[in-house]
Design an enzyme around this catalytic site. Structure first.
Site, PDB file in Angstrom:
ATOM      1  N   ASP A 100      -4.204   9.813   6.595  1.00 57.91           N
ATOM      2  CA  ASP A 100      -4.937   8.711   7.222  1.00 57.91           C
ATOM      3  C   ASP A 100      -6.388   9.087   7.512  1.00 57.91           C
ATOM      4  OD1 ASP A 100      -5.596   6.362   8.493  1.00 57.91           O
ATOM      5  OD2 ASP A 100      -4.678   6.933  10.396  1.00 57.91           O
ATOM      6  N   ASP A 295     -10.115   3.377   4.081  1.00 56.98           N
ATOM      7  CA  ASP A 295      -8.985   3.793   4.914  1.00 56.98           C
ATOM      8  C   ASP A 295      -7.787   4.144   4.032  1.00 56.98           C
ATOM      9  OD1 ASP A 295      -7.136   4.305   6.844  1.00 56.98           O
ATOM     10  OD2 ASP A 295      -6.995   2.259   7.594  1.00 56.98           O
TER      11      ASP A 295
END
Length: 441
Positions: A100, A295
């Protein structure tokens, strides 16, 4: 102590909001954990090495659809990233971590003991005795100045809550990571990570051992490695459309002259190239000043409502008269199309779809283009339909933010250069690990 919003990532169509702090209901759990924590002498809290040009490469497993991309920590077993409790060389254990770039903190479900943990692919992490102190700079970076009160000066508490209802509560510890570098050296620095002893699953939960936080903050693994002088503060990933790929730390694996660069937005907490303009088939659409971020925690790409609806209209107009029709019975994603017979791959359908792009302004004269060919925004569902992997971000709480997710980063090397504050991308072969000390692009 109040909770502070410090980050986010998007997974499976949901916004996950990261909060840190404590609450009254959390105090009893922390006290029980403190009594159960094994006492012992604390190891040295930092290890400093001479900075040398080198990188760390880790394999990735998984895919955008249907699994989502994970760090395959079976590679940990084979010595690529070995976690050694208390600094003692013990047989390493595998962990599956969500990769992440949208959040900072790395944490593992932790048997310390575990008050409440979710189902995980592997046995829970057994922590060292090396607690991170409350006033440690890494701990301070996870809390706002107003909310950072030390209930126990000897340890750093954290709490993470997500918009889908999931959460992790724990403390920061340091443990030794046995790292193999591309210059064929091995180092074993102490790095801070979260020992999560109380987890609740969210609505989008899938079994994981934890999260690998790769954001810009001090608690990020990349920031810690850089502060120790082991690698430069550069992160990159290469996600294969076939599944898998690799992740790397450091800047000696690529030729920067072959990368399309754009500056990072200086005011953004996340990896944002700033404002973009949407073009379709090389033509202006009128959608400008789109605030954008990258992201890797998001499987799909999100546009704000206006840009999303505009893109849908352009796609439908382009498909008019083509042998495709909407597949309303396919609920894989909000918009799918079927042909005369099921599609087996993107190649069967890409001729019907146009390329669109986001254009980023570098200065008053030059622009950098991020193109989205059909394979960067379509998936083939289990029913053999072509589904749009661009979703309405406003509907899931992103407001006007536009998120570039994994589907649009496949078969590209994407680089987050925190040293020079820039983001770059280039076509890449993501089907296998790069050979030692060789350029990937």
């Amino acid at each position: 102590m109040g909770k502070e919003k410090v980050g986010f990532c998007v997974v499976g169509g949901l916004v996950l909001v990261l909060f840190l702090g404590s609450s009254i209901t959390s105090d009893d759990k922390r006290q029980r954990w403190r009594k159960a924590m094994i006492s012992g002498e604390t190891m040295a809290s930092s290890m400093l090495f001479n900075r040398v040009p080198s990188s760390i490469v880790l394999p990735l497993h998984g895919n955008v659809y249907p699994n989502g991309t994970l760090l395959d920590s079976y590679a940990i077993i084979h010595g690529d990233l070995q976690l050694c409790s208390s600094g003692v060389w013990t047989p390493s254990k595998p962990y599956f971590l969500d990769v992440d770039t949208g959040s900072d903190l790395t944490w593992l479900q932790c048997d310390a003991p575990c008050v409440h943990c979710t189902k995980a692919p592997h046995p829970y992490y057994r922590p060292s005795n090396n607690l991170v102190a409350c006033m440690d700079p890494i701990c301070q970076s996870l809390h706002s100045n107003d909310d950072h009160r030390c209930e126990n000066p000897e340890q750093c508490d954290y709490e993470v809550e997500y918009a889908d209802g999931g959460s992790s509560l724990g403390v920061l510890v340091r443990d030794a990571f046995n790292l193999n570098f591309t210059n064929e050296k091995r180092q074993s620095p102490l790095l801070a990570l979260g020992c999560g002893y109380d987890q609740l699953p969210g609505g989008s939960h899938h079994p994981i051992d934890g999260v690998l936080g790769l954001g810009k903050g001090k608690s990020s693994i990349a920031s810690q490695l850089s502060s120790l002088g082991l690698v430069r503060n550069v992160i990159g990933h290469c996600l294969s459309r076939r599944g898998g790929g690799f992740l790397f730390f450091g800047d000696d694996l690529y030729d920067p002259s072959r990368v399309a660069w754009t500056p990072m937005s200086p005011d953004a907490k996340h990896y944002s190239p700033g404002l973009a303009e949407l073009t379709f088939d090389g033509k202006a659409t009128g959608f400008k000043k789109l605030l954008t971020t990258f992201d890797s925690g998001s499987s799909y790409t999100y546009l704000n409502s206006q840009a999303y609806q505009g893109l849908i209209s352009l796609l439908k107009k382009e498909l008019s008269g083509k042998p495709l029709r909407e597949a309303s019975d396919d609920q894989t994603l909000p918009l799918c199309w079927k042909g005369r017979k099921p599609f087996r791959s993107i190649r069967d359908v890409e001729k019907y779809f146009k390329t669109f792009a986001l254009s980023f302004t570098n200065d008053r004269k030059s622009k950098t283009l991020l193109e989205f060919p059909p394979e960067a925004y379509l998936i083939i569902s289990s029913k053999g339909n072509a589904c749009l992997g661009i979703l309405n971000g406003t509907e899931v709480g992103l407001n006007d933010l536009n998120v570039i997710g994994d589907i649009s980063m496949q078969d590209r090397v994407v680089i987050y250069d925190n040293e020079k504050e820039r983001i770059g991308w280039a076509p890449g072969n993501c089907n296998g690990l790069p050979k030692s000390r060789s350029f990937i692009i």
